[in-house]
Design a protein around this motif. Sequence first.
Motif, PDB file in Angstrom:
ATOM      1  N   ALA A  21       0.829  -1.101  -0.027  1.00 42.63           N
ATOM      2  CA  ALA A  21      -0.158  -0.013  -0.105  1.00 42.63           C
ATOM      3  C   ALA A  21       1.003   1.196  -0.020  1.00 42.63           C
ATOM      4  O   ALA A  21       0.486   2.319  -0.629  1.00 42.63           O
ATOM      5  CB  ALA A  21      -1.065  -0.039   0.987  1.00 42.63           C
ATOM      6  N   ARG A  22       1.878   1.266   0.904  1.00 47.23           N
ATOM      7  CA  ARG A  22       2.916   2.396   0.959  1.00 47.23           C
ATOM      8  C   ARG A  22       3.599   2.767  -0.435  1.00 47.23           C
ATOM      9  O   ARG A  22       3.693   3.401  -0.962  1.00 47.23           O
ATOM     10  CB  ARG A  22       3.776   2.385   1.857  1.00 47.23           C
ATOM     11  N   ASP A  23       3.765   1.396  -1.290  1.00 52.39           N
ATOM     12  CA  ASP A  23       4.558   1.550  -2.206  1.00 52.39           C
ATOM     13  C   ASP A  23       3.660   2.174  -3.223  1.00 52.39           C
ATOM     14  O   ASP A  23       4.122   2.945  -4.144  1.00 52.39           O
ATOM     15  CB  ASP A  23       5.023   0.276  -2.851  1.00 52.39           C
ATOM     16  N   ASN A  24       2.289   1.703  -3.500  1.00 43.79           N
ATOM     17  CA  ASN A  24       1.224   2.217  -4.249  1.00 43.79           C
ATOM     18  C   ASN A  24       1.038   3.767  -4.016  1.00 43.79           C
ATOM     19  O   ASN A  24       1.111   4.742  -5.055  1.00 43.79           O
ATOM     20  CB  ASN A  24      -0.073   1.697  -4.270  1.00 43.79           C
ATOM     21  N   ILE A  25       1.111   4.300  -2.801  1.00 48.35           N
ATOM     22  CA  ILE A  25       0.853   5.582  -2.504  1.00 48.35           C
ATOM     23  C   ILE A  25       1.940   6.182  -3.074  1.00 48.35           C
ATOM     24  O   ILE A  25       2.141   7.531  -3.611  1.00 48.35           O
ATOM     25  CB  ILE A  25       0.768   5.714  -1.083  1.00 48.35           C
ATOM     26  N   SER A  26       3.207   5.895  -2.770  1.00 52.57           N
ATOM     27  CA  SER A  26       4.585   6.393  -3.235  1.00 52.57           C
ATOM     28  C   SER A  26       4.714   6.620  -4.685  1.00 52.57           C
ATOM     29  O   SER A  26       4.931   7.674  -5.212  1.00 52.57           O
ATOM     30  CB  SER A  26       5.813   5.550  -2.736  1.00 52.57           C
ATOM     31  N   ASN A  27       4.088   5.649  -5.511  1.00 50.44           N
ATOM     32  CA  ASN A  27       4.162   5.445  -6.674  1.00 50.44           C
ATOM     33  C   ASN A  27       3.139   6.822  -7.550  1.00 50.44           C
ATOM     34  O   ASN A  27       3.600   7.639  -8.437  1.00 50.44           O
ATOM     35  CB  ASN A  27       3.657   4.221  -7.464  1.00 50.44           C
ATOM     36  N   PHE A  28       2.014   6.887  -6.599  1.00 50.51           N
ATOM     37  CA  PHE A  28       1.099   8.065  -6.977  1.00 50.51           C
ATOM     38  C   PHE A  28       1.899   9.291  -6.965  1.00 50.51           C
ATOM     39  O   PHE A  28       1.634  10.303  -7.735  1.00 50.51           O
ATOM     40  CB  PHE A  28      -0.172   7.841  -6.109  1.00 50.51           C
ATOM     41  N   ILE A  29       2.485   9.589  -5.481  1.00 50.91           N
ATOM     42  CA  ILE A  29       3.193  10.722  -5.575  1.00 50.91           C
ATOM     43  C   ILE A  29       4.286  11.043  -6.362  1.00 50.91           C
ATOM     44  O   ILE A  29       4.318  12.180  -6.711  1.00 50.91           O
ATOM     45  CB  ILE A  29       3.770  10.680  -4.076  1.00 50.91           C
TER      46      ILE A  29
END
Length: 200
Positions: free
Chosen positions: A101-109
């Motif tokens: 989930a953190r990786d997904n959010i980081s990719n979006f950022i």
Amino acid sequence: MSVIQHYSNRSIKPFKSSEEYLYAMKEDLAEWLRDLYGISITVINFFEVLESGAVLCRHANNATRAAADFLRELGHQAPTAHLPTAGVTYVESAQPATFLARDNISNFINWCRQEMGIKVLMFETDDLVLRKNEKNFVLCLLEVARRASRFGMAVPVLIQLEQEIEEEICEELHLPLGGVPKVRRARSQLSDFRDLDEMV
């Protein structure tokens, strides 16, 4: 009656606190995401639905596709403004608060920064996962929607109203559309975002 007419016909009543502004922005974004993706999202479960990052990454990929379609349709008449050309990879099944989930959010950022060119109105992973700064997350989503409107993506009601106001000002001052200096450009000069009233 359109959504814009509905909001325009409501009495104008100032919000009493920045929390009320934030609530109104979350409510508008929840309705927008629900309409775009058919997901079960409300102002109450807003962060819970988005904290896996999957919906955010899905939106980034849809925005990138919309920009590509826009460029294809306009061809040589396309504006020179930077449009997203790359999407993001993500794990749809990521569970909240996990590494995925953190990786997904980081990719979006990273997509927001690199593909949409958003530098000031950004958030960090913990702003969403740990709710450290909900305001930054909400303002970033609004900015993503605002910039995606350039290539035809649907926008939240707040952005629609903002655009209508700009059009009315241009008509009254006999300026070409886009001739009004944008308030959002001045935001990059502000160092203190405590007062949401100034920003809205």
